[in-house]
Motif scaffolding. Sequence first.
Motif, PDB file in Angstrom:
ATOM      1  N   ASP A 138      64.238 101.130 -24.143  1.00 11.36           N
ATOM      2  CA  ASP A 138      64.345  99.682 -23.897  1.00 11.36           C
ATOM      3  C   ASP A 138      65.479  99.028 -24.681  1.00 11.36           C
ATOM      4  OD1 ASP A 138      62.136  99.853 -22.266  1.00 11.36           O
ATOM      5  OD2 ASP A 138      60.728  99.214 -23.825  1.00 11.36           O
ATOM      6  N   HIS A 164      56.495  94.837 -26.875  1.00  5.69           N
ATOM      7  CA  HIS A 164      56.480  94.653 -25.429  1.00  5.69           C
ATOM      8  C   HIS A 164      57.504  95.610 -24.824  1.00  5.69           C
ATOM      9  CE1 HIS A 164      54.043  90.976 -25.150  1.00  5.69           C
ATOM     10  NE2 HIS A 164      54.610  90.624 -26.295  1.00  5.69           N
ATOM     11  N   SER A 165      57.215  96.063 -23.629  1.00  3.64           N
ATOM     12  CA  SER A 165      58.181  96.905 -22.916  1.00  3.64           C
ATOM     13  C   SER A 165      58.171  96.553 -21.438  1.00  3.64           C
ATOM     14  CB  SER A 165      57.833  98.385 -23.094  1.00  3.64           C
ATOM     15  OG  SER A 165      58.641  99.157 -22.224  1.00  3.64           O
ATOM     16  N   HIS A 207      56.079  99.609 -19.687  1.00  2.00           N
ATOM     17  CA  HIS A 207      55.167  99.970 -20.780  1.00  2.00           C
ATOM     18  C   HIS A 207      54.523 101.339 -20.596  1.00  2.00           C
ATOM     19  CE1 HIS A 207      52.113  98.411 -18.063  1.00  2.00           C
ATOM     20  NE2 HIS A 207      51.169  98.851 -18.870  1.00  2.00           N
ATOM     21  N   GLN A 208      54.286 101.758 -19.344  1.00  2.00           N
ATOM     22  CA  GLN A 208      53.711 103.102 -19.149  1.00  2.00           C
ATOM     23  C   GLN A 208      54.723 104.175 -19.589  1.00  2.00           C
ATOM     24  OE1 GLN A 208      50.649 103.790 -18.084  1.00  2.00           O
ATOM     25  NE2 GLN A 208      49.916 101.998 -16.947  1.00  2.00           N
ATOM     26  N   ALA A 258      57.070 103.676 -21.807  1.00  2.00           N
ATOM     27  CA  ALA A 258      57.198 103.570 -23.265  1.00  2.00           C
ATOM     28  C   ALA A 258      56.083 104.360 -23.957  1.00  2.00           C
ATOM     29  CB  ALA A 258      57.171 102.109 -23.695  1.00  2.00           C
ATOM     30  N   ILE A 310      51.444  98.885 -27.352  1.00  2.00           N
ATOM     31  CA  ILE A 310      52.495  98.490 -26.402  1.00  2.00           C
ATOM     32  C   ILE A 310      51.886  97.659 -25.279  1.00  2.00           C
ATOM     33  CG2 ILE A 310      54.276  99.321 -24.836  1.00  2.00           C
ATOM     34  CD1 ILE A 310      54.450 101.840 -26.567  1.00  2.00           C
ATOM     35  N   LEU A 311      52.551  96.539 -25.018  1.00  3.36           N
ATOM     36  CA  LEU A 311      52.166  95.602 -23.967  1.00  3.36           C
ATOM     37  C   LEU A 311      53.318  95.494 -22.966  1.00  3.36           C
ATOM     38  CD1 LEU A 311      50.910  92.662 -26.208  1.00  3.36           C
ATOM     39  CD2 LEU A 311      49.549  93.677 -24.367  1.00  3.36           C
ATOM     40  N   PRO A 312      53.037  95.121 -21.739  1.00  5.15           N
ATOM     41  CA  PRO A 312      54.138  94.828 -20.822  1.00  5.15           C
ATOM     42  C   PRO A 312      54.906  93.594 -21.295  1.00  5.15           C
ATOM     43  CG  PRO A 312      52.030  94.988 -19.659  1.00  5.15           C
ATOM     44  CD  PRO A 312      51.723  94.931 -21.115  1.00  5.15           C
TER      45      PRO A 312
END
Length: 304
Positions: A112, A146-147, A150-151, A153, A187-189
């Motif tokens: 990211d 956040h990413s 996210h999956q 990441a 990790i969150l979206p």
Amino acid sequence: MSRVTEIRYVGYGVKEFDAEKTYYSEVWGLEPVGEDQNNAWFKAQGHDEHHVVQLRRADENRVDVIALAADSRADVDSLRARVADAGCQIASEPADLTSPGGGYGFRFFSPDGLLFEVSSDVAKGSKRELAHWEGVPVKISHIVLHSPNHQEAVKFFCDVLGFKVSDWLGDFMCFLRCNSAHHRIAILPGPACLNHVAYDMLSVDDMMRGAHRLKIKGIDISWGPGRHTAGNNTFSYFVTPGGFVTEYTSELEEVDFDMHEFKVHKPAPMVMDQWGIGVGGPQTMPHPHVNPGLFKTPELAGEA
Ligand SMILES: [Fe+2]
């Protein structure tokens, strides 16, 4: 397998350099361990990690670097190879670090674009036994990112850096461990950025006493106090003068690093917060926005 085993520190570039310095030392309860005109370092008093926060005077507020620990120089080298094999850009090759505490490490950009450091052999700092009711941080507990993917990441942190999944909240928040703590990263979206950094407190009493100190200094809880379900840790979130979120937490669950099996928690208000008596909620937290300077190395102290 070589892997990351701990969080070391988070480096920030901040416009409100003096206000942020005051926040971490006089308000949050960290100890200053070095300073020059444009940089300052702070340690948590209950642990021997050299420092947990690095501040840099900057013309925008951003996360500069997230530093992770490996157990040996060989592990640092092997993680460098794995990160490069995964297609990540190496920002600096493994070398003796010139930043405070030294050590041996390298830096890379996550898929990211956030800058990470992995190091070993960093000098230990001082440490003392904290007393009940002091209300100051023992150490960093965890960081939440956040990413936009996210999956992916989660897969990167597991397959490349050696983390394991400890729990999911629905399909959107993943809790990852790198030692016996239930999570060190979650990790969150969202846009590529930091959500918050949490600090372990000795007890629930110490979290509340810390919240009291912030209150008398004019900073109210943004969300909390409460107790999450994933990790079963207590929480109180606060916003720094520079707009970054910091958390006091306590009683984070300990798990078996190798054997713990993850659960998927169904999102619901009493799952996010099992107490249900605090102020605010996710909606009262700062809205995530993309970290400035993705894939660019900031001018960190101690570097040519
Ligand atoms: Fe947290």
